[in-house]
Design an enzyme around this catalytic site. Structure first.
Site, PDB file in Angstrom:
ATOM      1  N   TRP B 171       0.841  -1.206   0.000  1.00 45.54           N
ATOM      2  CA  TRP B 171       0.000   0.000   0.000  1.00 45.54           C
ATOM      3  C   TRP B 171       0.872   1.250   0.000  1.00 45.54           C
ATOM      4  O   TRP B 171       0.677   2.159   0.796  1.00 45.54           O
ATOM      5  CB  TRP B 171      -0.973   0.033   1.183  1.00 45.54           C
ATOM      6  CG  TRP B 171      -1.826  -1.178   1.301  1.00 45.54           C
ATOM      7  CD1 TRP B 171      -1.913  -2.016   2.369  1.00 45.54           C
ATOM      8  CD2 TRP B 171      -2.728  -1.694   0.313  1.00 45.54           C
ATOM      9  NE1 TRP B 171      -2.799  -3.027   2.108  1.00 45.54           N
ATOM     10  CE2 TRP B 171      -3.316  -2.855   0.852  1.00 45.54           C
ATOM     11  CE3 TRP B 171      -3.086  -1.305  -0.983  1.00 45.54           C
ATOM     12  CZ2 TRP B 171      -4.242  -3.625   0.143  1.00 45.54           C
ATOM     13  CZ3 TRP B 171      -4.008  -2.072  -1.675  1.00 45.54           C
ATOM     14  CH2 TRP B 171      -4.580  -3.205  -1.117  1.00 45.54           C
ATOM     15  N   GLN B 289     -37.226  20.808   1.430  1.00 47.09           N
ATOM     16  CA  GLN B 289     -36.665  20.765   2.785  1.00 47.09           C
ATOM     17  C   GLN B 289     -35.595  19.692   2.955  1.00 47.09           C
ATOM     18  O   GLN B 289     -34.579  19.920   3.613  1.00 47.09           O
ATOM     19  CB  GLN B 289     -37.786  20.538   3.803  1.00 47.09           C
ATOM     20  CG  GLN B 289     -38.659  21.770   3.986  1.00 47.09           C
ATOM     21  CD  GLN B 289     -39.673  21.594   5.104  1.00 47.09           C
ATOM     22  OE1 GLN B 289     -39.807  20.513   5.670  1.00 47.09           O
ATOM     23  NE2 GLN B 289     -40.385  22.655   5.408  1.00 47.09           N
ATOM     24  N   GLY B 349     -28.431  12.943  -7.570  1.00 53.34           N
ATOM     25  CA  GLY B 349     -29.224  11.880  -8.179  1.00 53.34           C
ATOM     26  C   GLY B 349     -28.355  10.947  -9.009  1.00 53.34           C
ATOM     27  O   GLY B 349     -27.196  10.683  -8.667  1.00 53.34           O
ATOM     28  N   GLU B 373      -2.908   6.015   6.881  1.00 50.90           N
ATOM     29  CA  GLU B 373      -2.306   6.929   7.868  1.00 50.90           C
ATOM     30  C   GLU B 373      -3.075   6.921   9.183  1.00 50.90           C
ATOM     31  O   GLU B 373      -3.337   7.953   9.795  1.00 50.90           O
ATOM     32  CB  GLU B 373      -2.233   8.346   7.308  1.00 50.90           C
ATOM     33  CG  GLU B 373      -1.623   8.352   5.930  1.00 50.90           C
ATOM     34  CD  GLU B 373      -0.373   9.181   5.840  1.00 50.90           C
ATOM     35  OE1 GLU B 373       0.122   9.615   6.890  1.00 50.90           O
ATOM     36  OE2 GLU B 373       0.113   9.346   4.723  1.00 50.90           O
ATOM     37  N   PHE B 393      -5.552  -0.389  22.821  1.00 59.32           N
ATOM     38  CA  PHE B 393      -5.024  -1.229  21.737  1.00 59.32           C
ATOM     39  C   PHE B 393      -3.645  -1.791  22.035  1.00 59.32           C
ATOM     40  O   PHE B 393      -2.990  -2.308  21.141  1.00 59.32           O
ATOM     41  CB  PHE B 393      -5.019  -0.461  20.405  1.00 59.32           C
ATOM     42  CG  PHE B 393      -4.408   0.907  20.476  1.00 59.32           C
ATOM     43  CD1 PHE B 393      -5.204   2.017  20.710  1.00 59.32           C
ATOM     44  CD2 PHE B 393      -3.043   1.094  20.309  1.00 59.32           C
ATOM     45  CE1 PHE B 393      -4.647   3.285  20.778  1.00 59.32           C
ATOM     46  CE2 PHE B 393      -2.484   2.345  20.366  1.00 59.32           C
ATOM     47  CZ  PHE B 393      -3.285   3.452  20.601  1.00 59.32           C
TER      48      PHE B 393
END
Lengths: 246, 394
Positions: B171, B289, B349, B373, B393
């Site tokens: 990556w 609205q 749409g 990141e 963690f």
């Protein structure tokens, strides 16, 4: 070659136009200003191109208050060598032209370039008035400018075509679309602009010949009227009586 | 696909331009003008073809997008952190992949060489990276070690006159065309060290990752090291441990926090314009609205996010921004941008799924940005750790 480029500022084209003081003054609150595009994209960039090929200096001149320094720094970032601001409210074209002429009269500029008009007030007279004050030739609406020895070769728009003119320098030229391609300043230019000289001069005290009484906006666009193709007479009547164009 | 004129107008509901200096605005407007001229006309096609337009590199260098805060003596622009943020905002307004390319070059390659490199390394690499003559990439993430980089397997062994580098990274933005890679690897004592690997070193390859649905206008790949002999002078001498790569990520995350706001603003701007032009039931859909609710929430979140990144920029200029504060802003900005992209897609749409509008491209890009990141969840846990003092963690 010494080139003077006169720059004015104008509200960004997306600005919502409002007035104040009984509609006699443009309301600048919250308005983003830009360098008048004809001054920046054509006059300034062509001046820089000429300097880059022929050598010399490009000075930008602005008549206006300290709030214009942002736009002046941008002109320096694009590549002008130095800048002058004449510290005065630029609310009358004759005054602005006289102030520029007073500054320029003993500076031996070979070329004085202005944009063909401002996009804000659609004024297009400063260039001609500078030339008049300095007794210099003036070519308006120029779309191409080259220098050959001591002459400017200028193409300018005329009704239905183009005229090519030759004129000995010094002269004043108002610049139109086609003369150059807009430049984006680069980071080196922005950094260099920090230290380039910006000289602020007091007004020469020129006379103001006009005074704005009132501004008003164009009436908004009205709805379309559709007229049957068979009914040409009605169209003619409406154009004559309502639109008053024929 | 016909190139459309980019009519973007940036939203500034709280007049935050007044918090910027004239130079900030000039830098931002320059980046914006460049994006409008050079990026917007071709970015959709580049994404559809999954190509990084190489001609962008020169322009990025010219507008100062490579190492804006690196001192001028090393080829950088010597600007402050808000300038860096503004450039990233404008680039990501164009495309997250474009911003990623600049982020990596600035924060993940130039920053560590400037901060942890020797004077020789700074002089050798930084000017060429600032000018775009060389492109860089950053190798931290591994196939089995993403959120937990401390578990990395890539390693260097001291062979006397050189280091022997083995392992693999994945990556990696810019890897397929990068000239240099700042790679993080464990030494024989298990200490994480940074080392500069150059293209052409034997055993070093950079296979491209294909088939992405995100950041398609940016090149992503792997870094594979098979007994690569790296000269000893390529080791970054002034950093040991995970603090090295994490401080790089801090700088990059700061840029992402600004950048994602750019993507959010582009989606909002497009949705606002479309809502006034698209007529249904005899009136612009902006008059309904439910559309107004979407637009009002978008501009509210954008304004909050703009204030957050500006304040973070002030703190970073004063060297007071903490990693946890940067995590909060990165997470908030990207989440805001993704939410706005999805809502903007609905306002557009069916047109919202096409390349006629930037919405779907931003949305797909942001799915990477919300993960790379530091993932959305990990940044939440960093905030949790910061306020409670208890790590969830570790």
């Amino acid at each position: 070659m010494k080139i003077l480029v006169c720059i004015s500022k104008a509200p960004d084209t997306t600005t919502k136009i409002l007035f104040k003081d009984n509609d006699s003054v443009f309301n600048e609150d919250g308005v983003t200003f830009i360098i008048n595009p004809y001054d920046e994209w054509y006059a300034l960039v062509r001046a820089l191109e000429l300097k880059e090929t022929l050598g010399g200096t490009v000075t930008v001149l602005h008549v206006g208050l300290a709030s214009s320094d942002t736009e002046i720094r941008k002109a320096l970032a694009i590549g002008a060598d130095d800048a002058v601001r004449i510290d005065a409210e630029p609310n009358d074209a004759s005054f602005v032209a006289k102030e520029i002429a007073e500054f320029a009269k003993d500076k031996s500029f070979d070329l004085i370039l202005v944009g063909k008009e401002t996009i804000s007030f659609n004024g297009a007279t400063v260039g001609g008035q500078i030339a008049g004050s300095l007794d210099l030739p003036f070519i308006s609406l120029a779309t191409k400018l080259d220098i050959e020895s001591n002459n400017a070769i200028v193409e300018h728009d005329i009704d239905g075509g183009i005229e090519v003119l030759e004129c000995e320098m010094p002269l004043v030229i108002s610049c139109s679309k086609g003369m150059a391609e807009a430049r984006i300043p680069n980071m080196r230019g922005i950094m260099a602009a920090r230290t380039k000289p910006l000289l602020v001069l007091p007004s020469f005290g020129s006379q103001r010949l006009t005074n704005t009484i009132k501004y008003s906006l164009n009436p908004g666009r009205t709805t379309c009227k559709f007229i049957d193709a068979e009914n040409a007479q009605q169209l003619i009547e409406l154009l004559h009586n309502e639109a008053k164009v024929i | 696909m016909a190139a459309k004129t980019d009519v973007y107008q940036h939203p500034d509901y709280y007049l935050l331009d007044e918090l910027l200096t004239d130079e900030h605005k000039l830098i931002r407007d320059t980046a914006r003008a460049w994006v409008k001229k050079e990026v917007s006309p071709i970015v959709e096609e580049a994404c559809q073809k999954a190509e990084f337009p190489k001609q962008w590199i020169k322009g990025l260098a010219e507008i100062g997008a490579f190492g804006p805060y690196i001192p001028t003596e090393y080829g950088g622009a010597g600007l402050d952190q808000i300038s860096y943020g503004l450039i990233m905002q404008e680039l990501e307004r164009g495309d997250s992949g474009l911003r990623s390319t600049a982020s990596v070059q600035s924060s993940l390659v130039m920053y560590p060489i400037y901060s942890f490199g020797s004077e020789e390394q700074r002089k050798k690499y930084l000017p060429k990276l600032a000018s775009g003559e060389w492109m860089g990439c950053f190798g931290l993430t591994e196939p089995d070690h993403g959120s937990n980089p401390a578990g990395m397997l890539t390693n260097i062994k001291d062979k006397g006159d050189h280091y022997l580098l083995n392992g693999a990274k994945m990556w990696i933005s810019n890897s397929p065309f990068a000239d240099v890679a700042v790679v993080w690897a464990k030494d024989e004592e298990g200490v994480i060290r940074g080392i500069i690997v150059e293209r052409g070193m034997e055993g070093f390859s950079t296979p491209e990752t294909h088939g992405k649905w995100s950041l398609r206008a940016s090149a992503t790949g792997e870094l594979v090291f098979d007994n690569v002999k790296v000269p000893k002078e390529n080791l970054l001498p002034n950093i040991k441990g995970l603090k090295g790569p994490l401080s790089c990520l801090n700088s990059a995350r700061f840029g992402i926090a600004w950048g994602a706001m750019g993507a959010a603003m582009d989606c909002y701007d497009s949705a606002l314009r479309y809502s006034k032009e698209r007529i249904q039931f005899g009136r612009p859909i902006g008059g309904f609205q439910l559309t107004q609710k979407k637009l009002a929430e978008m501009i509210t979140e954008i304004t909050k996010g703009q204030l957050m990144v500006w304040r973070l920029g002030v703190l970073k200029n004063e060297n007071r921004a903490t990693p946890a504060q940067i995590s909060m802003a990165k997470r908030n900005s990207v989440h805001t941008a993704l939410t706005i992209a999805r809502e903007a897609r609905q306002i557009h749409g069916g047109m919202g799924i096409t390349g006629e509008y930037p919405i779907m491209r931003h949305m797909m890009n942001l799915e990477s940005v919300v993960t790379y990141e530091g993932t959305h969840d990990i940044h939440l846990l960093i905030t949790g750790y910061d306020v409670t003092g208890i790590s969830a963690f570790e």
